[in-house]
Write an enzyme that holds these catalytic residues in place. Structure first.
Site, mmCIF file in Angstrom:
data_model
loop_
_atom_site.group_PDB
_atom_site.id
_atom_site.type_symbol
_atom_site.label_atom_id
_atom_site.label_comp_id
_atom_site.label_asym_id
_atom_site.label_seq_id
_atom_site.Cartn_x
_atom_site.Cartn_y
_atom_site.Cartn_z
ATOM 1 N N SER A 107 0.816 -1.216 0.000
ATOM 2 C CA SER A 107 0.000 0.000 0.000
ATOM 3 C C SER A 107 0.847 1.263 0.000
ATOM 4 C CB SER A 107 -0.923 0.003 1.225
ATOM 5 O OG SER A 107 -0.172 -0.121 2.422
ATOM 6 N N HIS A 133 -2.568 -2.952 -5.962
ATOM 7 C CA HIS A 133 -2.959 -2.637 -4.591
ATOM 8 C C HIS A 133 -4.482 -2.673 -4.447
ATOM 9 C CE1 HIS A 133 -3.483 0.580 -1.258
ATOM 10 N NE2 HIS A 133 -3.487 -0.632 -0.737
ATOM 11 N N GLU A 160 -5.524 0.024 -7.156
ATOM 12 C CA GLU A 160 -4.478 0.905 -7.679
ATOM 13 C C GLU A 160 -3.439 0.065 -8.416
ATOM 14 O OE1 GLU A 160 -3.764 4.723 -4.813
ATOM 15 O OE2 GLU A 160 -3.064 2.817 -4.021
ATOM 16 N N ASN A 171 -3.305 6.134 -0.072
ATOM 17 C CA ASN A 171 -2.690 6.293 1.246
ATOM 18 C C ASN A 171 -1.869 7.570 1.369
ATOM 19 O OD1 ASN A 171 -3.771 4.069 2.569
ATOM 20 N ND2 ASN A 171 -2.317 2.692 1.617
#
Length: 292
Positions: free
Chosen positions: A120, A141, A153, A191
């Site tokens: 992540s 991800h 992602e 993130n």
């Protein structure tokens, strides 16, 4: 380039089991690997229980459940990953652990197999450089919980081959997921935005601006977030939040990404969130109670 028919997943925890489940439901043969056959088998059992809940709720028919389970195989050793066309690592967010996994699986995989990480936040380029196939390595991800969350992602490293990237796009699309493409910078997109927001909420608590409950209520009702930042942090895992903040702080060298000392304290105490029944909330009773 061979089509992707068999998917290997390394890590039978919440993320790995979720990736294995959606892959099996999409028609792929799936090999689920962990440090022991027992853990891999427990991962398959967890998937079976999740599919049973979908059937009971009328969201999946029994035939589709049985077909998905028939495609799932717990690995009895790393050699069971040999037939995989795509191998996705879904271990804990620690670079040294991921590197050890890649060193273990690369000699087993075919030279044309694609290798991916569900990281992540960690650099895809750097992870790829420690493997024997940087051009066939990328980030895929998934969001947690994988069967529910629609976003994936895709992250291309500096050496990722374009044909491999395009094939990975087709794989993600076949899972009925929506993809975004992120450049290979610390935290990627989700993130890079989300975890600093959680960290800032913890600073807001640390400085006495508001309580856990008032901050969560403010973001749920004032910003229309489905979960407050402390609820979400506990769900993600405070150790994971801290690891991502450390990656951002180290990778971007900006003081705004400094992990809040209170987050560090909670992790040091072992209060990691829902998975240990205590984080910013205590989950050991009938209803969660703030711990601060």
């Amino acid at each position: 380039m061979a089509d992707i028919r068999t998917v290997g997943v390394v890590g039978a925890g919440q993320m790995g089991a979720g990736i294995a489940q959606v892959s099996a439901q999409a028609g792929y043969d799936v090999v689920l690997y962990d440090v022991s056959l027992e853990l891999a088998t427990k991962g398959v059992e967890k998937i079976a229980a999740g599919l049973d809940r979908l059937v009971a709720g009328g969201k999946l028919d029994a035939g589709a459940r049985d077909a998905a389970l028939a495609r799932l195989k717990p690995a009895d050793g790393v050699n069971d990953l040999a037939p995989c066309d795509l191998m996705i690592e879904a271990a804990t967010e620690k670079e040294e652990i991921k590197r050890r996994i890649f060193a273990q699986v690369c000699p087993v995989l075919r030279p044309d197999a694609i290798l991916a990480s569900n990281t992540s936040s960690i650099s895809i380029t750097r992870l790829a450089s420690g493997t024997d196939r940087a051009e066939r390595f990328l980030g895929i991800h998934f969001m947690n919980p994988v069967p529910v969350m629609k976003l994936v992602e895709l992250v291309r490293g500096i050496a990722t081959d374009e044909a491999v990237f395009e094939q990975s796009k087709r794989f993600v699309a076949s899972l009925d997921k929506t993809m975004t493409i992120s450049e290979d910078f610390p935290g990627f997109i989700v993130n890079r935005v989300l975890i600093p927001m959680i960290n800032e909420a913890i600073y807001t608590l640390h400085e006495g601006v508001g309580s856990v409950e008032s901050i969560d209520a403010s973001m749920r009702l004032g910003a229309n977030h489905p979960m407050g930042p402390f609820q979400l942090a506990d769900f993600i895992g405070l150790d994971t939040c801290l690891s991502i903040m450390q990656v951002l702080h180290d990778g971007l060298a900006d003081s705004k990404y400094r992990p809040c000392p209170l987050l560090v304290k909670y992790v040091e105490a072992g209060w990691l969130g829902r998975k240990v029944k205590r984080g910013f909330y205590d989950y050991r009773g009938e209803t969660p109670v703030p711990t601060r």
